[in-house]
Design a protein around this motif. Sequence first.
Motif, PDB file in Angstrom:
ATOM      1  N   LEU A  71       0.830  -1.186   0.000  1.00 42.64           N
ATOM      2  CA  LEU A  71       0.000   0.000   0.000  1.00 42.64           C
ATOM      3  C   LEU A  71       0.870   1.243   0.000  1.00 42.64           C
ATOM      4  CD1 LEU A  71      -2.738  -0.979   2.642  1.00 42.64           C
ATOM      5  CD2 LEU A  71      -2.869  -1.148   0.159  1.00 42.64           C
ATOM      6  N   HIS A  72       0.413   2.276  -0.668  1.00 43.42           N
ATOM      7  CA  HIS A  72       1.115   3.555  -0.733  1.00 43.42           C
ATOM      8  C   HIS A  72       0.766   4.341   0.529  1.00 43.42           C
ATOM      9  CE1 HIS A  72       3.347   6.354  -3.355  1.00 43.42           C
ATOM     10  NE2 HIS A  72       2.683   7.303  -2.690  1.00 43.42           N
ATOM     11  N   THR A  73       1.772   4.863   1.236  1.00 37.77           N
ATOM     12  CA  THR A  73       1.524   5.544   2.503  1.00 37.77           C
ATOM     13  C   THR A  73       1.627   7.052   2.334  1.00 37.77           C
ATOM     14  OG1 THR A  73       3.850   5.196   3.055  1.00 37.77           O
ATOM     15  CG2 THR A  73       2.254   3.638   3.953  1.00 37.77           C
ATOM     16  N   ILE A  74       0.709   7.738   3.044  1.00 39.54           N
ATOM     17  CA  ILE A  74       0.669   9.207   3.043  1.00 39.54           C
ATOM     18  C   ILE A  74       0.532   9.647   4.489  1.00 39.54           C
ATOM     19  CG2 ILE A  74      -0.500  11.273   2.210  1.00 39.54           C
ATOM     20  CD1 ILE A  74      -1.694   9.575  -0.026  1.00 39.54           C
ATOM     21  N   ALA A  75       1.471  10.473   4.953  1.00 41.60           N
ATOM     22  CA  ALA A  75       1.399  11.029   6.296  1.00 41.60           C
ATOM     23  C   ALA A  75       0.813  12.427   6.210  1.00 41.60           C
ATOM     24  CB  ALA A  75       2.781  11.058   6.936  1.00 41.60           C
ATOM     25  N   GLU A  76      -0.124  12.758   7.109  1.00 40.85           N
ATOM     26  CA  GLU A  76      -0.726  14.082   7.072  1.00 40.85           C
ATOM     27  C   GLU A  76      -0.455  14.808   8.383  1.00 40.85           C
ATOM     28  OE1 GLU A  76      -4.869  13.627   6.485  1.00 40.85           O
ATOM     29  OE2 GLU A  76      -5.184  12.294   8.197  1.00 40.85           O
ATOM     30  N   GLY A  77      -0.441  16.149   8.288  1.00 39.27           N
ATOM     31  CA  GLY A  77      -0.231  16.967   9.475  1.00 39.27           C
ATOM     32  C   GLY A  77       1.231  17.194   9.810  1.00 39.27           C
ATOM     33  N   ILE A  78       2.162  17.096   8.844  1.00 37.52           N
ATOM     34  CA  ILE A  78       3.594  17.313   9.110  1.00 37.52           C
ATOM     35  C   ILE A  78       3.850  18.822   9.194  1.00 37.52           C
ATOM     36  CG2 ILE A  78       5.924  17.004   8.211  1.00 37.52           C
ATOM     37  CD1 ILE A  78       4.942  14.452   6.902  1.00 37.52           C
ATOM     38  N   GLU A  79       4.467  19.219  10.305  1.00 33.47           N
ATOM     39  CA  GLU A  79       4.694  20.646  10.515  1.00 33.47           C
ATOM     40  C   GLU A  79       6.164  20.971  10.817  1.00 33.47           C
ATOM     41  OE1 GLU A  79       2.051  22.031  13.492  1.00 33.47           O
ATOM     42  OE2 GLU A  79       0.225  21.524  12.386  1.00 33.47           O
ATOM     43  N   THR A  80       6.997  19.971  11.095  1.00 27.96           N
ATOM     44  CA  THR A  80       8.405  20.229  11.442  1.00 27.96           C
ATOM     45  C   THR A  80       9.317  19.402  10.563  1.00 27.96           C
ATOM     46  OG1 THR A  80       8.535  18.489  13.124  1.00 27.96           O
ATOM     47  CG2 THR A  80       7.688  20.643  13.829  1.00 27.96           C
ATOM     48  N   GLU A  81      10.590  19.907  10.460  1.00 31.85           N
ATOM     49  CA  GLU A  81      11.592  19.169   9.707  1.00 31.85           C
ATOM     50  C   GLU A  81      11.909  17.845  10.380  1.00 31.85           C
ATOM     51  OE1 GLU A  81      13.124  19.463   6.950  1.00 31.85           O
ATOM     52  OE2 GLU A  81      12.480  21.430   6.258  1.00 31.85           O
ATOM     53  N   ALA A  82      11.831  17.808  11.706  1.00 29.52           N
ATOM     54  CA  ALA A  82      12.126  16.559  12.411  1.00 29.52           C
ATOM     55  C   ALA A  82      11.117  15.478  12.034  1.00 29.52           C
ATOM     56  CB  ALA A  82      12.118  16.806  13.924  1.00 29.52           C
ATOM     57  N   GLN A  83       9.882  15.860  11.952  1.00 31.30           N
ATOM     58  CA  GLN A  83       8.860  14.895  11.537  1.00 31.30           C
ATOM     59  C   GLN A  83       9.126  14.416  10.112  1.00 31.30           C
ATOM     60  OE1 GLN A  83       5.358  17.239  12.067  1.00 31.30           O
ATOM     61  NE2 GLN A  83       5.217  16.877  14.296  1.00 31.30           N
ATOM     62  N   HIS A  84       9.463  15.350   9.240  1.00 37.50           N
ATOM     63  CA  HIS A  84       9.769  15.001   7.853  1.00 37.50           C
ATOM     64  C   HIS A  84      10.922  14.008   7.779  1.00 37.50           C
ATOM     65  CE1 HIS A  84      10.381  15.624   3.504  1.00 37.50           C
ATOM     66  NE2 HIS A  84      11.679  15.601   3.822  1.00 37.50           N
ATOM     67  N   GLU A  85      12.028  14.281   8.504  1.00 37.58           N
ATOM     68  CA  GLU A  85      13.208  13.420   8.432  1.00 37.58           C
ATOM     69  C   GLU A  85      12.901  12.035   8.996  1.00 37.58           C
ATOM     70  OE1 GLU A  85      15.926  14.009   6.904  1.00 37.58           O
ATOM     71  OE2 GLU A  85      15.325  16.052   6.363  1.00 37.58           O
ATOM     72  N   PHE A  86      12.140  11.980  10.081  1.00 33.23           N
ATOM     73  CA  PHE A  86      11.808  10.667  10.666  1.00 33.23           C
ATOM     74  C   PHE A  86      10.994   9.826   9.687  1.00 33.23           C
ATOM     75  CE2 PHE A  86       8.750   7.925  12.798  1.00 33.23           C
ATOM     76  CZ  PHE A  86       9.592   7.131  13.560  1.00 33.23           C
ATOM     77  N   LEU A  87       9.956  10.420   9.103  1.00 35.60           N
ATOM     78  CA  LEU A  87       9.101   9.669   8.185  1.00 35.60           C
ATOM     79  C   LEU A  87       9.847   9.259   6.929  1.00 35.60           C
ATOM     80  CD1 LEU A  87       5.841  11.771   8.573  1.00 35.60           C
ATOM     81  CD2 LEU A  87       6.161   9.412   9.293  1.00 35.60           C
ATOM     82  N   LEU A  88      10.781  10.113   6.472  1.00 36.70           N
ATOM     83  CA  LEU A  88      11.567   9.763   5.295  1.00 36.70           C
ATOM     84  C   LEU A  88      12.425   8.544   5.580  1.00 36.70           C
ATOM     85  CD1 LEU A  88      12.469  10.460   2.415  1.00 36.70           C
ATOM     86  CD2 LEU A  88      14.194  11.992   3.419  1.00 36.70           C
ATOM     87  N   ARG A  89      13.082   8.549   6.762  1.00 40.31           N
ATOM     88  CA  ARG A  89      13.916   7.391   7.127  1.00 40.31           C
ATOM     89  C   ARG A  89      13.047   6.143   7.338  1.00 40.31           C
ATOM     90  NH1 ARG A  89      16.213  11.231  10.544  1.00 40.31           N
ATOM     91  NH2 ARG A  89      15.132  10.270  12.320  1.00 40.31           N
ATOM     92  N   ALA A  90      11.820   6.326   7.868  1.00 41.04           N
ATOM     93  CA  ALA A  90      10.962   5.169   8.157  1.00 41.04           C
ATOM     94  C   ALA A  90      10.352   4.563   6.895  1.00 41.04           C
ATOM     95  CB  ALA A  90       9.852   5.580   9.121  1.00 41.04           C
ATOM     96  N   GLY A  91      10.467   5.267   5.760  1.00 42.45           N
ATOM     97  CA  GLY A  91       9.982   4.688   4.515  1.00 42.45           C
ATOM     98  C   GLY A  91       8.631   5.201   4.067  1.00 42.45           C
ATOM     99  N   CYS A  92       8.119   6.300   4.655  1.00 41.31           N
ATOM    100  CA  CYS A  92       6.843   6.880   4.202  1.00 41.31           C
ATOM    101  C   CYS A  92       7.064   7.498   2.821  1.00 41.31           C
ATOM    102  CB  CYS A  92       6.356   7.918   5.203  1.00 41.31           C
ATOM    103  SG  CYS A  92       4.736   8.578   4.784  1.00 41.31           S
ATOM    104  N   GLN A  93       6.081   7.365   1.936  1.00 36.39           N
ATOM    105  CA  GLN A  93       6.273   7.771   0.548  1.00 36.39           C
ATOM    106  C   GLN A  93       5.779   9.179   0.255  1.00 36.39           C
ATOM    107  OE1 GLN A  93       4.157   4.200  -0.107  1.00 36.39           O
ATOM    108  NE2 GLN A  93       5.603   3.473  -1.658  1.00 36.39           N
ATOM    109  N   GLU A  94       4.647   9.579   0.854  1.00 37.76           N
ATOM    110  CA  GLU A  94       4.130  10.920   0.601  1.00 37.76           C
ATOM    111  C   GLU A  94       3.782  11.579   1.923  1.00 37.76           C
ATOM    112  OE1 GLU A  94       1.019  11.484  -2.242  1.00 37.76           O
ATOM    113  OE2 GLU A  94       1.706   9.823  -3.501  1.00 37.76           O
ATOM    114  N   ALA A  95       3.627  12.927   1.849  1.00 37.34           N
ATOM    115  CA  ALA A  95       3.323  13.672   3.062  1.00 37.34           C
ATOM    116  C   ALA A  95       2.522  14.900   2.722  1.00 37.34           C
ATOM    117  CB  ALA A  95       4.603  14.048   3.792  1.00 37.34           C
TER     118      ALA A  95
END
Length: 897
Positions: A836-860
Amino acid sequence: MPLAYALVAVVGLVLALTWGALQIQVTLAGFLNGESLWSKAQKQAVIDLDTYASHGRPDDLASFRRNYAVVMADREARDAIASGRFSHAAVEDAFARGGVIPEAIPGMVFIFEYFDGMPFVREAVTEWRSVDGSIAELRQIADRLEGTYARDTPSREQVDAERARIGALSAYIEPRAKAFSLYIANGASWLGRVLFVMVLGVAALASLLWLRMATRILAGIRGTEERYRLLFDSAADAIFMVDNASGRILDANRRAATWIGCSRHELAGIQLSSLFAEGSAHTGVGTLRGADGSLRPVETQSSLVAWGSRQVSQAIVRDISDRVVMERERKIAAEALASIAEGVIIADADRRVTTTNDAHAKLTGIAPHELRRTRLDATRTLPDGRPLPASLWEAVAAGNNWQGEVESRRADGTTYPELMSISAIRDADGRPQHYVAVVTDITARKADRQRLQHLATHDPLTGLATRAEFERLCAEAITRAAHTRGAAAVLFVDLDAFKVINDSYSHAIGDALLIRVAERIRGQLSPNDVAGRIGGDEFTVLLGELRSREEALLVAEALLAALARPFSLDDYELYVSASIGIAGYPLDGNDPVTLIANADAAMYVAKTEERNALRFYTPKMHADARRRLKLASELRQALTRNEFQLLYQPSVEMRTGRIVAVEALVRWRHPERGSVPPDEFIPIAESLGLIRQIDQWVMETACAQMVLWDQMRLPPLRMAVNVSAGTFAHPDFLPGISQALVQAGVPANRLLVELTESAILRLGEDTERAMQSLHKLGVGVAIDDFGTGYSSLAYLKLPAVAYLKIDRSFIAGLPSNGNDVAITEAMLAIARSLELHTIAEGIETEAQHEFLLRAGCQEAQGYLYSRPLPPDEIERLLAPRASQSGKRLSLVPPRRA
């Protein structure tokens, strides 16, 4: 007896002649049957021999020989009989081989032996013998052809010659066979007429002889009968002479015919018992029925007499109408008293019981002899226990009837409510001679009245008070509080998410849950408190005798805790919560309607702000409620006034930062209030049933916007559209998507439908069918807010589900909150395993972005990239360096905040 014997002889003679005629008819039937079989056999033999001559097949020759054997068997029997020296067994065997029915064979032998010269038989036999030579020649031809075919195949000339001879023989035999059949048929007809004339003549002669004998015998007994009739008809009573064995009337006198209303000869042969409506027809008292239906009470005496050699019962019937009338009048009073369904008591002038009927004994269990000489009012009192007043007896003595409810005592000491009516029977001077009391047990009637009163004031499902009864009790509590200068409080209890449970399981489970909720509410109340149910999952609680409304807080908190505990129903364990609003007298209202309305407003605030919470009423709550009502009225016209608009929030690819999709978000541009947020008007639209029209408008507008962007040569984007639970469950949902795509001309794979778990849950068993249809259309589905509702991993396996959106409530704590980290990583792992293609919503900080990128989330999505924007801002965001010269636009990432 001579007449009887003569009649038997005549009948026997006719039967013997008839039997003889039948035997001759059977013989003729055998003739016809044998003729038919002989004709068919000789015809089939010619056909088989002709076929054999043409083809030489052994089967045809065998068939010829079988049919030829039938023909020869009949001829053999005929010739043997004609010789005069023959064996009957051999002849019968030959006829049997010829197909003659066995019953007719002896008669045929007899006719051929002694009556072969009988008309038509003689001519038939002559025609039969005339073809003997031709039939024999057929066999010679068969033998010759058999030898020829055994040596070699004959020439065509030989075959034609033989067939010509066979045809000539057939032409000779056929008219003679038909003549033979005609003679046989005519002979059968002639013989039948002869037999009929013979039987008719003999029967007529025998009948004439019997009638002559009968005339002489009857003349001798006529004189005796006339003497007997004179005495018989002069009797004053009805007399019936009845056959003792059958019970049928043999004779009756004139009196009997007069009573019955018919002639004497019409009575003969009738069952005597059928003339009696009741009673015995032989001995005793009964009722005689006339022809016109009239009834006559009679007394019957019977005696046996000898009538010739027959035993006859002589029934003498006497009219006892006068005696019956007198006896009937004596029984009326006693029978009337015994037959009354109500209890009846008859007392003398001193009110002492003289008689009671059976119904009274059944009601009280007291036998009539036990009550005799006791006072009428000894076992009865007024409902409050007081004895029957003297004024009652004075009113009855004055000529009035008294009726009312009393309490009656049974033999075992128990009491029951009774409706009693008392009247007086007076003597010639007008003084009461007897008192008559009629009593009826009204226990069931009172119980029914109480049950109807309970049903009228209590909810049939939960047993709690209805709205009307609750308002009545609330008014009484307010009155008491006003007198004591105290307080009263109304709690409005509404279950959270009850509709989801009701739709997800069944209405039966929902009803069972409401019953258990009512039990828990009652369990938290004191005996003086009142619980009511005024809606589907809406309950009210009345707390009286309070010093202030704040005392209701303890009960409300106890109710929240009790309703939060799980409910075990069948195989399910259900969790529900409640929102409670509290309004009290005198602070929040002076009447039940106001208190309930204000408690309802407070409950709405509790449900809106928090759920599983309670709120006290404040005047501001009604202002908010009025605002919501006005907003609902204005929302109905918002679509027609084109007050909605779409904003688009970009979704970026986390690895590259490029915009790959946008999510269409609806906004309401109110002409007076400005922008109304979705969380304020969407719930109102769902409650009013307008959400489906809004969702369809969003779908069509979003598809049209994609077309405009394509015409501007912007890079193709995926368009995500949110769909509410009401729209997804509606039958027109799938046709509406298909229509929007066709009208806009947009490929289905560029449209993404976002559904919450609650929307999927609401559809129930039809979820898989709807997902299959979306999959066939090519439209992808994203599970929005996954993990925040009634989560089920089974939804992720549905055909159209291709995207998984991680809710902002799990993103907010990243990367510092360990629980959010574990949940998010688990969701990403599930999505990867299910592709399944994953999309994270509600990202407001660079830290959140970097964590999700490392965890393998595809869209935000989130404010880190971009807020929801109008269409022109999206165009500038996608092509920030677009020039007026019409350079081709390029897809670029948005600037991060």
